[in-house]
Design a protein around this motif. Structure first.
Motif, PDB file in Angstrom:
ATOM      1  N   GLN A  70     -56.652 -15.375 111.723  1.00 25.71           N
ATOM      2  CA  GLN A  70     -56.777 -14.311 112.725  1.00 25.71           C
ATOM      3  C   GLN A  70     -55.470 -14.152 113.506  1.00 25.71           C
ATOM      4  OE1 GLN A  70     -60.101 -16.134 114.734  1.00 25.71           O
ATOM      5  NE2 GLN A  70     -61.622 -14.825 113.703  1.00 25.71           N
ATOM      6  N   ALA A  71     -54.837 -15.271 113.848  1.00 19.65           N
ATOM      7  CA  ALA A  71     -53.576 -15.226 114.597  1.00 19.65           C
ATOM      8  C   ALA A  71     -52.479 -14.545 113.779  1.00 19.65           C
ATOM      9  CB  ALA A  71     -53.157 -16.639 115.005  1.00 19.65           C
ATOM     10  N   ASN A  72     -52.431 -14.827 112.493  1.00 16.49           N
ATOM     11  CA  ASN A  72     -51.443 -14.169 111.623  1.00 16.49           C
ATOM     12  C   ASN A  72     -51.689 -12.665 111.567  1.00 16.49           C
ATOM     13  OD1 ASN A  72     -49.733 -16.310 110.743  1.00 16.49           O
ATOM     14  ND2 ASN A  72     -51.384 -17.051 109.444  1.00 16.49           N
ATOM     15  N   ALA A  73     -52.954 -12.276 111.454  1.00 13.87           N
ATOM     16  CA  ALA A  73     -53.285 -10.847 111.373  1.00 13.87           C
ATOM     17  C   ALA A  73     -52.967 -10.126 112.679  1.00 13.87           C
ATOM     18  CB  ALA A  73     -54.758 -10.664 111.012  1.00 13.87           C
ATOM     19  N   VAL A  74     -53.275 -10.747 113.823  1.00 15.94           N
ATOM     20  CA  VAL A  74     -53.016 -10.069 115.093  1.00 15.94           C
ATOM     21  C   VAL A  74     -51.522  -9.981 115.369  1.00 15.94           C
ATOM     22  CG1 VAL A  74     -53.119 -11.943 116.829  1.00 15.94           C
ATOM     23  CG2 VAL A  74     -54.001  -9.670 117.386  1.00 15.94           C
ATOM     24  N   ALA A  75     -50.734 -10.905 114.854  1.00 16.58           N
ATOM     25  CA  ALA A  75     -49.276 -10.831 115.027  1.00 16.58           C
ATOM     26  C   ALA A  75     -48.727  -9.556 114.396  1.00 16.58           C
ATOM     27  CB  ALA A  75     -48.600 -12.060 114.431  1.00 16.58           C
ATOM     28  N   VAL A  76     -49.215  -9.224 113.209  1.00 14.25           N
ATOM     29  CA  VAL A  76     -48.790  -7.988 112.530  1.00 14.25           C
ATOM     30  C   VAL A  76     -49.236  -6.774 113.335  1.00 14.25           C
ATOM     31  CG1 VAL A  76     -49.071  -6.595 110.432  1.00 14.25           C
ATOM     32  CG2 VAL A  76     -48.813  -9.086 110.260  1.00 14.25           C
ATOM     33  N   ALA A  77     -50.488  -6.780 113.788  1.00 14.44           N
ATOM     34  CA  ALA A  77     -51.018  -5.655 114.566  1.00 14.44           C
ATOM     35  C   ALA A  77     -50.221  -5.454 115.848  1.00 14.44           C
ATOM     36  CB  ALA A  77     -52.492  -5.883 114.879  1.00 14.44           C
ATOM     37  N   LEU A  78     -49.870  -6.538 116.527  1.00 13.32           N
ATOM     38  CA  LEU A  78     -49.125  -6.445 117.776  1.00 13.32           C
ATOM     39  C   LEU A  78     -47.726  -5.876 117.552  1.00 13.32           C
ATOM     40  CD1 LEU A  78     -50.268  -9.807 119.343  1.00 13.32           C
ATOM     41  CD2 LEU A  78     -50.774  -7.516 120.247  1.00 13.32           C
ATOM     42  N   ASN A 137     -46.925  -3.839 115.186  1.00 15.18           N
ATOM     43  CA  ASN A 137     -47.139  -2.414 114.911  1.00 15.18           C
ATOM     44  C   ASN A 137     -47.461  -1.618 116.173  1.00 15.18           C
ATOM     45  OD1 ASN A 137     -46.630  -2.774 112.181  1.00 15.18           O
ATOM     46  ND2 ASN A 137     -48.793  -3.057 111.674  1.00 15.18           N
ATOM     47  N   LEU A 138     -48.060  -2.261 117.172  1.00 18.92           N
ATOM     48  CA  LEU A 138     -48.364  -1.600 118.436  1.00 18.92           C
ATOM     49  C   LEU A 138     -47.145  -1.504 119.368  1.00 18.92           C
ATOM     50  CD1 LEU A 138     -51.875  -3.153 119.192  1.00 18.92           C
ATOM     51  CD2 LEU A 138     -51.386  -0.727 118.771  1.00 18.92           C
ATOM     52  N   GLY A 139     -46.071  -2.189 119.002  1.00 18.33           N
ATOM     53  CA  GLY A 139     -44.850  -2.126 119.800  1.00 18.33           C
ATOM     54  C   GLY A 139     -44.673  -3.244 120.800  1.00 18.33           C
ATOM     55  N   ALA A 140     -45.440  -4.316 120.679  1.00 16.93           N
ATOM     56  CA  ALA A 140     -45.287  -5.454 121.583  1.00 16.93           C
ATOM     57  C   ALA A 140     -43.904  -6.081 121.403  1.00 16.93           C
ATOM     58  CB  ALA A 140     -46.382  -6.484 121.319  1.00 16.93           C
ATOM     59  N   LYS A 141     -43.307  -6.475 122.514  1.00 16.07           N
ATOM     60  CA  LYS A 141     -41.937  -6.988 122.486  1.00 16.07           C
ATOM     61  C   LYS A 141     -41.778  -8.387 123.070  1.00 16.07           C
ATOM     62  CE  LYS A 141     -40.011  -2.919 121.316  1.00 16.07           C
ATOM     63  NZ  LYS A 141     -40.666  -2.534 120.102  1.00 16.07           N
ATOM     64  N   SER A 142     -42.681  -8.795 123.948  1.00 13.26           N
ATOM     65  CA  SER A 142     -42.571 -10.103 124.586  1.00 13.26           C
ATOM     66  C   SER A 142     -43.970 -10.708 124.702  1.00 13.26           C
ATOM     67  CB  SER A 142     -41.904  -9.994 125.954  1.00 13.26           C
ATOM     68  OG  SER A 142     -42.688  -9.215 126.821  1.00 13.26           O
ATOM     69  N   ALA A 143     -44.017 -11.990 125.050  1.00  7.56           N
ATOM     70  CA  ALA A 143     -45.315 -12.669 125.064  1.00  7.56           C
ATOM     71  C   ALA A 143     -45.414 -13.681 126.194  1.00  7.56           C
ATOM     72  CB  ALA A 143     -45.562 -13.353 123.732  1.00  7.56           C
ATOM     73  N   ILE A 144     -46.634 -13.786 126.696  1.00  6.24           N
ATOM     74  CA  ILE A 144     -47.052 -14.774 127.684  1.00  6.24           C
ATOM     75  C   ILE A 144     -48.257 -15.478 127.066  1.00  6.24           C
ATOM     76  CG2 ILE A 144     -48.034 -15.095 129.999  1.00  6.24           C
ATOM     77  CD1 ILE A 144     -45.215 -13.974 130.133  1.00  6.24           C
ATOM     78  N   SER A 145     -48.371 -16.777 127.288  1.00  4.89           N
ATOM     79  CA  SER A 145     -49.515 -17.500 126.746  1.00  4.89           C
ATOM     80  C   SER A 145     -50.111 -18.432 127.780  1.00  4.89           C
ATOM     81  CB  SER A 145     -49.101 -18.326 125.524  1.00  4.89           C
ATOM     82  OG  SER A 145     -50.199 -19.088 125.034  1.00  4.89           O
ATOM     83  N   GLU A 163     -44.696 -15.075 117.825  1.00  8.68           N
ATOM     84  CA  GLU A 163     -43.388 -15.609 118.217  1.00  8.68           C
ATOM     85  C   GLU A 163     -42.455 -15.664 117.004  1.00  8.68           C
ATOM     86  OE1 GLU A 163     -44.272 -18.779 121.757  1.00  8.68           O
ATOM     87  OE2 GLU A 163     -45.029 -19.308 119.771  1.00  8.68           O
ATOM     88  N   GLN A 164     -42.971 -16.166 115.896  1.00  6.75           N
ATOM     89  CA  GLN A 164     -42.159 -16.291 114.687  1.00  6.75           C
ATOM     90  C   GLN A 164     -41.744 -14.928 114.144  1.00  6.75           C
ATOM     91  OE1 GLN A 164     -44.877 -18.794 112.474  1.00  6.75           O
ATOM     92  NE2 GLN A 164     -43.854 -20.663 113.156  1.00  6.75           N
ATOM     93  N   ARG A 165     -42.657 -13.975 114.127  1.00  4.94           N
ATOM     94  CA  ARG A 165     -42.346 -12.616 113.640  1.00  4.94           C
ATOM     95  C   ARG A 165     -41.279 -11.950 114.487  1.00  4.94           C
ATOM     96  NH1 ARG A 165     -45.464 -10.349 109.823  1.00  4.94           N
ATOM     97  NH2 ARG A 165     -44.735  -8.241 110.258  1.00  4.94           N
ATOM     98  N   MET A 166     -41.373 -12.150 115.792  1.00  2.00           N
ATOM     99  CA  MET A 166     -40.499 -11.446 116.729  1.00  2.00           C
ATOM    100  C   MET A 166     -39.244 -12.239 117.099  1.00  2.00           C
ATOM    101  SD  MET A 166     -42.189  -8.700 116.895  1.00  2.00           S
ATOM    102  CE  MET A 166     -41.354  -7.806 118.192  1.00  2.00           C
ATOM    103  N   GLY A 167     -39.175 -13.503 116.680  1.00  2.32           N
ATOM    104  CA  GLY A 167     -38.013 -14.328 117.010  1.00  2.32           C
ATOM    105  C   GLY A 167     -37.917 -14.629 118.499  1.00  2.32           C
TER     106      GLY A 167
END
Length: 179
Positions: free
Chosen positions: A29-37, A39-47, A61-65
């Motif tokens: 699920q985490a791998n799938a949502v990373a792709v979706a995010l 595609n939605l234009g997400a640029k940064s992350a908070i956890s 994080e890995q997809r976006m570096g």
């Protein structure tokens, strides 16, 4: 947009382990949502600092570096010290409204809303069922503890006006059991 993502399926239930990681399904699920995010234009992350959120954030994080900032402000609701059976306590809490709760969580809810309101657009917040509901309820002026039932890795989108956040779209709901 600010994106609220509920963590993937945990390897253990909330009453069985205080900080479980993800199950194998949760990792998918985490791998799938990373792709979706992306595609939605997400640029940064908070956890949230909880392991299941950190593991959910990892593929993004890995997809976006990038590395998600860990923020206790978006963590799961704390179990009060005087509660002996946290599963029964949470079940009762989730069935009611915030004003009828056995403990006062207004400070936690307001601090989380203030924190999220201050985030830049295109930020993903990896968080929890109750925390996402607390935010949605504050934004929508809904007194219920459970406003909706976000599924694992669902994405709730918040839009912004000059004065406030608004729920633009609730994430997908599921019939998965929280407890």
């Amino acid at each position: 947009m600010i994106f609220l993502v509920r963590h993937g399926e945990a390897a253990a239930g909330w009453g069985d382990h205080p900080d479980p990681g993800l199950s194998d399904l949760g990792k998918q699920q985490a791998n799938a949502v990373a792709v979706a995010l992306e595609n939605l234009g997400a640029k940064s992350a908070i956890s949230s600092p909880m392991l299941r959120c950190r593991e959910t954030a990892l593929p993004f994080e890995q997809r976006m570096g990038l590395v998600a900032k860990v923020a206790p402000e978006v963590s799961e609701i704390d179990t009060p010290d005087d509660v002996e059976d946290r599963v029964a306590w949470l079940r009762t809490l989730m069935a009611g409204e915030w004003k009828g709760a056995s403990h006062d969580f207004q400070g936690w809810r307001q601090a989380m809303l203030d924190f999220v309101t201050g985030l830049p657009d295109d930020t993903v917040v990896f968080s929890h069922f109750v925390a996402i509901n607390a935010l949605a309820g504050m934004i929508e002026s809904d007194p219920r503890v459970v406003v909706f039932r976000p599924g694992h890795c669902s994405v709730t989108q918040l839009s912004r006006t000059p004065t406030a956040l608004h729920v633009a779209e609730y994430g997908s709901e599921s019939a998965t059991r929280v407890l």
